[in-house]
Write a protein that holds these residues in place. Sequence first.
Motif, PDB file in Angstrom:
ATOM      1  N   ASN A 119      63.037  14.159-103.801  1.00  0.00           N
ATOM      2  CA  ASN A 119      62.430  15.483-103.907  1.00  0.00           C
ATOM      3  C   ASN A 119      61.027  15.450-104.501  1.00  0.00           C
ATOM      4  O   ASN A 119      60.372  16.495-104.589  1.00  0.00           O
ATOM      5  N   GLY A 120      60.591  14.258-104.883  1.00  0.00           N
ATOM      6  CA  GLY A 120      59.228  14.086-105.349  1.00  0.00           C
ATOM      7  C   GLY A 120      58.371  13.454-104.270  1.00  0.00           C
ATOM      8  O   GLY A 120      57.738  14.138-103.466  1.00  0.00           O
ATOM      9  N   LEU A 121      58.385  12.128-104.224  1.00  0.00           N
ATOM     10  CA  LEU A 121      57.511  11.399-103.308  1.00  0.00           C
ATOM     11  C   LEU A 121      57.846  11.633-101.841  1.00  0.00           C
ATOM     12  O   LEU A 121      56.948  11.884-101.024  1.00  0.00           O
ATOM     13  N   LEU A 122      59.122  11.545-101.473  1.00  0.00           N
ATOM     14  CA  LEU A 122      59.469  11.678-100.053  1.00  0.00           C
ATOM     15  C   LEU A 122      59.167  13.071 -99.516  1.00  0.00           C
ATOM     16  O   LEU A 122      58.674  13.218 -98.394  1.00  0.00           O
ATOM     17  N   LEU A 123      59.438  14.087-100.315  1.00  0.00           N
ATOM     18  CA  LEU A 123      59.143  15.452 -99.874  1.00  0.00           C
ATOM     19  C   LEU A 123      57.638  15.652 -99.717  1.00  0.00           C
ATOM     20  O   LEU A 123      57.182  16.261 -98.745  1.00  0.00           O
ATOM     21  N   ALA A 124      56.868  15.127-100.660  1.00  0.00           N
ATOM     22  CA  ALA A 124      55.406  15.240-100.577  1.00  0.00           C
ATOM     23  C   ALA A 124      54.845  14.394 -99.446  1.00  0.00           C
ATOM     24  O   ALA A 124      53.797  14.721 -98.875  1.00  0.00           O
ATOM     25  N   ALA A 125      55.555  13.304 -99.102  1.00  0.00           N
ATOM     26  CA  ALA A 125      55.082  12.425 -98.024  1.00  0.00           C
ATOM     27  C   ALA A 125      55.089  13.139 -96.673  1.00  0.00           C
ATOM     28  O   ALA A 125      54.300  12.806 -95.788  1.00  0.00           O
ATOM     29  N   ILE A 126      55.980  14.114 -96.513  1.00  0.00           N
ATOM     30  CA  ILE A 126      55.990  14.899 -95.265  1.00  0.00           C
ATOM     31  C   ILE A 126      54.655  15.617 -95.097  1.00  0.00           C
ATOM     32  O   ILE A 126      54.130  15.732 -93.984  1.00  0.00           O
ATOM     33  N   LEU A 127      54.092  16.073 -96.206  1.00  0.00           N
ATOM     34  CA  LEU A 127      52.793  16.735 -96.172  1.00  0.00           C
ATOM     35  C   LEU A 127      51.670  15.712 -96.015  1.00  0.00           C
ATOM     36  O   LEU A 127      50.753  15.899 -95.213  1.00  0.00           O
ATOM     37  N   ALA A 128      51.743  14.627 -96.800  1.00  0.00           N
ATOM     38  CA  ALA A 128      50.672  13.633 -96.784  1.00  0.00           C
ATOM     39  C   ALA A 128      50.577  12.902 -95.449  1.00  0.00           C
ATOM     40  O   ALA A 128      49.475  12.628 -94.957  1.00  0.00           O
ATOM     41  N   TRP A 129      51.734  12.606 -94.854  1.00  0.00           N
ATOM     42  CA  TRP A 129      51.757  11.888 -93.582  1.00  0.00           C
ATOM     43  C   TRP A 129      51.726  12.847 -92.395  1.00  0.00           C
ATOM     44  O   TRP A 129      51.771  12.420 -91.252  1.00  0.00           O
ATOM     45  N   ARG A 130      51.680  14.125 -92.679  1.00  0.00           N
ATOM     46  CA  ARG A 130      51.621  15.157 -91.639  1.00  0.00           C
ATOM     47  C   ARG A 130      52.750  14.990 -90.613  1.00  0.00           C
ATOM     48  O   ARG A 130      52.528  14.974 -89.405  1.00  0.00           O
ATOM     49  N   ASN A 131      53.977  14.842 -91.150  1.00  0.00           N
ATOM     50  CA  ASN A 131      55.141  14.733 -90.266  1.00  0.00           C
ATOM     51  C   ASN A 131      55.277  15.980 -89.413  1.00  0.00           C
ATOM     52  O   ASN A 131      54.955  17.092 -89.858  1.00  0.00           O
ATOM     53  N   SER A 132      55.773  15.807 -88.199  1.00  0.00           N
ATOM     54  CA  SER A 132      55.945  16.941 -87.296  1.00  0.00           C
ATOM     55  C   SER A 132      57.302  16.852 -86.613  1.00  0.00           C
ATOM     56  O   SER A 132      57.778  15.757 -86.302  1.00  0.00           O
ATOM     57  N   LEU A 154      62.031  23.108-100.239  1.00  0.00           N
ATOM     58  CA  LEU A 154      62.501  22.430 -99.024  1.00  0.00           C
ATOM     59  C   LEU A 154      62.121  23.212 -97.771  1.00  0.00           C
ATOM     60  O   LEU A 154      61.667  22.634 -96.774  1.00  0.00           O
ATOM     61  N   MET A 155      62.294  24.523 -97.818  1.00  0.00           N
ATOM     62  CA  MET A 155      62.004  25.342 -96.654  1.00  0.00           C
ATOM     63  C   MET A 155      60.509  25.376 -96.347  1.00  0.00           C
ATOM     64  O   MET A 155      60.099  25.392 -95.179  1.00  0.00           O
ATOM     65  N   LEU A 156      59.672  25.394 -97.367  1.00  0.00           N
ATOM     66  CA  LEU A 156      58.228  25.391 -97.150  1.00  0.00           C
ATOM     67  C   LEU A 156      57.772  24.101 -96.471  1.00  0.00           C
ATOM     68  O   LEU A 156      56.969  24.123 -95.526  1.00  0.00           O
ATOM     69  N   VAL A 157      58.300  22.982 -96.949  1.00  0.00           N
ATOM     70  CA  VAL A 157      57.929  21.699 -96.358  1.00  0.00           C
ATOM     71  C   VAL A 157      58.498  21.580 -94.941  1.00  0.00           C
ATOM     72  O   VAL A 157      57.825  21.086 -94.030  1.00  0.00           O
ATOM     73  N   PHE A 158      59.723  22.049 -94.747  1.00  0.00           N
ATOM     74  CA  PHE A 158      60.326  22.042 -93.418  1.00  0.00           C
ATOM     75  C   PHE A 158      59.498  22.908 -92.457  1.00  0.00           C
ATOM     76  O   PHE A 158      59.250  22.518 -91.307  1.00  0.00           O
ATOM     77  N   GLY A 159      59.053  24.067 -92.932  1.00  0.00           N
ATOM     78  CA  GLY A 159      58.211  24.929 -92.119  1.00  0.00           C
ATOM     79  C   GLY A 159      56.892  24.267 -91.755  1.00  0.00           C
ATOM     80  O   GLY A 159      56.374  24.458 -90.650  1.00  0.00           O
ATOM     81  N   PHE A 160      56.354  23.471 -92.676  1.00  0.00           N
ATOM     82  CA  PHE A 160      55.123  22.729 -92.407  1.00  0.00           C
ATOM     83  C   PHE A 160      55.329  21.749 -91.244  1.00  0.00           C
ATOM     84  O   PHE A 160      54.476  21.638 -90.357  1.00  0.00           O
ATOM     85  N   ALA A 161      56.471  21.055 -91.240  1.00  0.00           N
ATOM     86  CA  ALA A 161      56.770  20.105 -90.165  1.00  0.00           C
ATOM     87  C   ALA A 161      56.982  20.823 -88.838  1.00  0.00           C
ATOM     88  O   ALA A 161      56.565  20.336 -87.782  1.00  0.00           O
TER      89      ALA A 161
END
Length: 262
Positions: free
Chosen positions: A29-42, A204-211
């Motif tokens: 919930n720290g690095l891996l969740l932020a990695a979705i943003l940093a790596w611009r997962n889609s 979680l939902m915000l990051v999921f929405g980003f993807a």
Amino acid sequence: YFTNASCFVSVLLLPQNSTLWRINYASSNGLLLAAILAWRNSLVFHSLDKITSFALHMMPCLLTFLQRWPSDGSSAMCPQQLDEGNAECKLGVQGAFTDPVLFYISWQAYYIIQTEVIDRERLKGDPDLATSMRWITRDTKNPMHKMALSACRATGILKQNEKFDPETVKTKTVFVAFQLFFMMSTLVPVPFMFSNCDFHWVCLMLVFGFAVWNGSNYYFEVFAARYIQKFEDQKKVVAPVGVSPAKGGDDDKLACAVTKEE
């Protein structure tokens, strides 16, 4: 991969080990969740690479969320809460920072040994072989790349017109240090997630929405461009030599006639 493997060990082999679970919770919930943003997962379902990358980052977050907030309101990872009833369940400094940082450093050490010792000759012989270091140093649109480049130029580590070279010791050192700093910064919201279910699922939902947003942009931009290009290529094939299909009129009629005959 390291955190995913640790989650498998926790679930299948050491289900009662609360220390390992807390490490997995903070790392997920720290690095891996932020990695979705940093790596611009889609979330692109037809792309195995993209969906795999997203799943590797997101699934440990969902696993630890369900373990922390089970439907019965208790958590097996908080034995004092089960024993004392209303005892508060806390992550603690060790669980929220110390152990996850040591866990990350062990992964970073393994990564350096793998890329700089074990696979050194293989990587040297194939510059196009992708590694996380090569990807992030070459992706100029990546937020981490931009922040690291700005910081290095501002402090004089890099010249104003100098760029990152993933094969140099300087670039590797910069990104090892910068990734450690980034990892520690991603641990800041973890204690709040651990103590507040609503805050956790909103993150979680915000990051999921980003993807999902990145995935929708991919479909619109990439697929639309390919669709338009297909018709452009078709016009080039059916248009007579020396005549531009952009003129319209009789040329367009001729192109339609050729298409029908095909």
